[in-house]
Every structure is written in structure tokens, then in C-alpha cells.
Motif scaffolding. Sequence first.
Motif, mmCIF file in Angstrom:
data_model
loop_
_atom_site.group_PDB
_atom_site.id
_atom_site.type_symbol
_atom_site.label_atom_id
_atom_site.label_comp_id
_atom_site.label_asym_id
_atom_site.label_seq_id
_atom_site.Cartn_x
_atom_site.Cartn_y
_atom_site.Cartn_z
ATOM 1 N N THR A 54 -5.329 0.507 7.339
ATOM 2 C CA THR A 54 -5.576 0.787 5.930
ATOM 3 C C THR A 54 -7.040 0.453 5.648
ATOM 4 N N ARG B 164 -4.454 0.437 -1.535
ATOM 5 C CA ARG B 164 -4.209 0.562 -2.955
ATOM 6 C C ARG B 164 -4.890 -0.608 -3.680
ATOM 7 N N GLY C 85 -0.251 -2.773 6.166
ATOM 8 C CA GLY C 85 0.421 -2.002 7.191
ATOM 9 C C GLY C 85 1.594 -2.706 7.841
ATOM 10 N N GLU D 268 8.055 6.574 -1.937
ATOM 11 C CA GLU D 268 7.209 7.192 -0.918
ATOM 12 C C GLU D 268 7.881 7.303 0.448
ATOM 13 N N ILE E 34 -1.224 0.917 12.248
ATOM 14 C CA ILE E 34 -1.635 1.431 10.950
ATOM 15 C C ILE E 34 -2.958 0.785 10.571
ATOM 16 N N ASP F 283 0.808 -1.230 0.000
ATOM 17 C CA ASP F 283 0.000 0.000 0.000
ATOM 18 C C ASP F 283 0.837 1.275 0.000
ATOM 19 N N LEU F 284 2.082 1.174 -0.475
ATOM 20 C CA LEU F 284 2.920 2.340 -0.718
ATOM 21 C C LEU F 284 3.232 2.415 -2.208
ATOM 22 N N GLU G 101 -2.301 5.446 12.783
ATOM 23 C CA GLU G 101 -2.207 6.122 11.489
ATOM 24 C C GLU G 101 -3.217 5.504 10.525
ATOM 25 N N LEU H 150 -4.399 5.066 6.510
ATOM 26 C CA LEU H 150 -3.964 5.163 5.120
ATOM 27 C C LEU H 150 -4.964 4.452 4.216
#
Length: 281
Positions: free
Chosen positions: A230, A260, A120, A16, A228, A11-12, A255, A257
Motif C-alpha cells: 500500500t 486510505r 495489507g 469491497e 500487498i 485500507d478497504l 499487489e 493498493l
Amino acid sequence: MLNLVSDSSCDLISGELNSPYARLTVAPMCLHVGGQDYLDTPELDIPALLSKLAHHRSSSACPSPAAYAAAFEQGEETVCVTISSQLSGSYNAAMAARDLVLAEHPEKKIFVLDSRATSGAMILLLRKAAELAEQGLPFEDLCAELQSCQKNTRLCFTLEHFDNLVNNGRMPPLAGTLLQTLGIRIVAEATAEGTIRVAKKARGEAHTARAIAQLMSDAKDCTGSHVIITHCQNPEGAERLRNAILDRLPVKAVEILPCRGLTSFYAMDKGLIPVSYTHLR
């Protein structure tokens, strides 16, 4: 400069990571939907993909050894983090690429780490690798530290739709139909071996958020953990889950995010994937 490589389930996107000591290259997964192939790149339209997934059978494919080899050749010291080898052929493709590159360039150093998770958990491992590179650890020590960190990651997730898990053999059809009909959300977790097991069931997002927080608490001491979350088109659910975790667990930070392509493919609309992580002392 540490050469970091991963598949797109992290997912990056390439470049990045904000580190002067490491650079990231992401090898895209391929999604087969309705007779068309979609590379999991930054240009992929996730809402359009989800819309098409609702009406067509689909599958996914990992990056080729050639794609990994091209990424490995960019550095003298490379760390590659892949999605769980129990869920994809990505790890095996990376290992094949490692052998190919080392046959031509025996002076290079290449370490491939099976995250035994996705999303994550992979982000945290990649960030840890960059942090260790900044500390100036020798490559072999860096790799050993990453292996220890991998054993301290935990991944769990919750889904509202189960179509792709059923269609790709991850869940029995009857179980998926029954859960969706009853409006039940499952809370599943990755095992130490990198497989998936259903840990809890809940109705409604509020109950699901509490169930995830309890699962995280039961699994390990979360004191000081970085979490994390997502999410697939579900920022409200992610925020609700973040609040439940912060209310119940002594974590350091949570966090949020967006998923993707590959993780959206399996999480589908409203899916959430939280990961907790504790730094080794």
C-alpha cells in the motif's frame, strides 16, 4: 454469510470484498487536523488531507464501541480484524462492543482478532476469513485458523516524512529531524507483539527497495507468499518495490493498493507499506 468488520486502517471500504460468503463493514477512524475532524470514509480527499497535515498538528481516534456494536449486530457470526492494539485503542473498543452485543444477543458469535499490524496484513486476514467461510468451516475452526494465519503475517514499511510519527509520540523528535535532514529513509517492521521497530536505514528509493526485499527474505521463507504494497501518493515507488521483490524473492504475487485516510495520515507523502504472507500448509 460471514459478517466481517474492520477499522479503516485496513485500507478497504465497506462492501469491497468480492465474496458471496462474507460481507465487509468498515468502521471509520477519525483524524483531527487543524481543529477539524475528518472521518476516514471513501469521500475523504487524501491529497487535501496531506496538504493540511503539512501545516497543522494532528491526531487520530479509533472507532467508538457504539460504531463497532452497530456493525456486529448485522450478523449472526462476526469476525472483526483490528489494527494492532499497540498502536490504537481500536481493539479495545471492539472488545467492549462485543461484550455489549453479546449481553443483549447471547446467541450471536463474535470473534475479535488483533492483527498486530495494519493495512495489507489486515486485508490478507479479511480475505482469508472470506475464503474459509466459502470452504464452510465451522465458526470456531475458522477463528482458530485465522489466529494461526495472523502469526504468519509480516509487516514492514518505509517513510520519507516522519512528522506525524514524531508528533504522535511514535518517534523521538531528534531522530526524526536527523533522518529527514540526512535524506535517510527508515525501514521499520512490526514486531510479534504489534509494536514498531526500526530494522534498517537506506538512502534513495532503489537502496530502500533492496533493503525491504532483504528484510522480507531474512524474516521468513517467502515462497508462495502473496504480497500487498500500500502506498501514499507514490505509485512509482510502489512499482519499483514490486520489481525488487519479484526479482529477489520466490513470491506468488505482488499487489499494489493506495493508502486510505488513516494509513496516509501516518505514512504521509511517498510512504510505502509492504506485507508478506505465507499460506499455512
